[in-house]
Motif scaffolding. Structure first.
Motif, PDB file in Angstrom:
ATOM      1  N   ASN A 282     -83.745 -29.999-111.926  1.00 51.06           N
ATOM      2  CA  ASN A 282     -82.698 -30.601-112.752  1.00 51.06           C
ATOM      3  C   ASN A 282     -82.903 -30.145-114.199  1.00 51.06           C
TER       4      ASN A 282
ATOM      5  N   ALA B 233     -80.716 -29.631-116.515  1.00 51.81           N
ATOM      6  CA  ALA B 233     -79.926 -30.414-117.473  1.00 51.81           C
ATOM      7  C   ALA B 233     -80.700 -31.672-117.879  1.00 51.81           C
ATOM      8  N   GLY B 234     -81.363 -32.303-116.915  1.00 54.02           N
ATOM      9  CA  GLY B 234     -82.184 -33.476-117.222  1.00 54.02           C
ATOM     10  C   GLY B 234     -83.364 -33.118-118.100  1.00 54.02           C
ATOM     11  N   TYR B 235     -83.999 -31.977-117.829  1.00 50.27           N
ATOM     12  CA  TYR B 235     -85.105 -31.483-118.663  1.00 50.27           C
ATOM     13  C   TYR B 235     -84.609 -31.277-120.088  1.00 50.27           C
ATOM     14  N   ASN B 236     -83.474 -30.596-120.243  1.00 47.39           N
ATOM     15  CA  ASN B 236     -82.946 -30.309-121.579  1.00 47.39           C
ATOM     16  C   ASN B 236     -82.607 -31.598-122.332  1.00 47.39           C
ATOM     17  N   GLU B 237     -82.055 -32.569-121.608  1.00 47.33           N
ATOM     18  CA  GLU B 237     -81.701 -33.845-122.237  1.00 47.33           C
ATOM     19  C   GLU B 237     -82.968 -34.596-122.694  1.00 47.33           C
ATOM     20  N   ALA B 238     -83.978 -34.635-121.823  1.00 48.75           N
ATOM     21  CA  ALA B 238     -85.238 -35.311-122.187  1.00 48.75           C
ATOM     22  C   ALA B 238     -85.921 -34.579-123.332  1.00 48.75           C
TER      23      ALA B 238
ATOM     24  N   ASP C  57     -80.302 -22.981-116.902  1.00 47.70           N
ATOM     25  CA  ASP C  57     -80.489 -23.362-115.496  1.00 47.70           C
ATOM     26  C   ASP C  57     -80.525 -22.092-114.651  1.00 47.70           C
TER      27      ASP C  57
ATOM     28  N   ALA D 181     -84.490 -32.855-125.671  1.00 46.68           N
ATOM     29  CA  ALA D 181     -83.729 -33.105-126.900  1.00 46.68           C
ATOM     30  C   ALA D 181     -84.084 -34.463-127.494  1.00 46.68           C
ATOM     31  N   GLU D 182     -84.355 -35.447-126.639  1.00 48.83           N
ATOM     32  CA  GLU D 182     -84.751 -36.772-127.120  1.00 48.83           C
ATOM     33  C   GLU D 182     -86.109 -36.728-127.807  1.00 48.83           C
TER      34      GLU D 182
ATOM     35  N   HIS E 146     -85.209 -26.068-124.743  1.00 48.32           N
ATOM     36  CA  HIS E 146     -83.948 -25.857-124.026  1.00 48.32           C
ATOM     37  C   HIS E 146     -84.116 -24.674-123.073  1.00 48.32           C
TER      38      HIS E 146
END
Length: 170
Positions: free
Chosen positions: A159, A161-166, A88, A168-169, A85
């Protein structure tokens, strides 16, 4: 933050260069295959030697590409595991600069691809099609794909937020 920007720029460079290397190996191998083709009008090498050298060039391009892509991907996976995480930290100006840079790389890449297409059309149905036209087209496509991949990856790195989302997956 944690060397993210430097890591992602290096990652983008290695991936885009690896893809280009694979494509260039194919482009250069076609020249060697044509040098052994009796119907090409340029048979300067015995067919088996030209085929062997062409295959080695394809292999060299593939090995170079894999040698860049696989370690870069493993390094990136390790970075994501260590930093799942991020905050930004990019400013709006940083993001705007990345969008502008991507636009230039995209346009430049498309121009190179179209030059390659123009060259294959120029040499089509001539004795130089296999020896010059096809390899030049593939080389221009390879040089065009590199900035498109690089630019999209550098833009994508902003991006968070996109890094954090990926992450987390994973």
């Amino acid at each position: 933050v944690f060397g993210y920007d430097e890591h992602m720029r290096r990652f983008a460079e290695r991936i885009s260069t690896g893809v280009m290397a694979v494509m260039l190996g194919t482009a250069f191998s076609i020249v060697l295959y044509a040098l052994g083709d009796p119907q090409s009008g340029f048979a300067l090498l015995p067919e088996n030697i030209a085929a062997a050298l062409g295959t080695l060039i394809v292999l060299a391009g593939a090995v170079t590409g894999v040698a860049l892509i696989v370690p870069a991907s493993l390094d990136h996976a390790s970075f994501v595991r260590q930093h799942p995480h991020l905050r930004d930290f990019y400013t709006e100006e940083d993001k705007a600069r990345a969008r502008r840079s991507f636009a230039y790389e995209l346009i430049g890449g498309i121009v190179l691809i179209f030059i390659g297409i123009t060259l294959i059309i120029l040499f089509s149905e001539t004795p130089l099609e296999a020896m010059v036209g096809t390899p030049l087209m593939l080389a221009f496509v390879a040089f065009g794909v590199k900035p498109i991949i690089h630019g999209s990856m550098v833009l994508g790195m902003t991006n968070i937020a996109g890094y954090n989302e990926a992450a987390a997956e994973v």
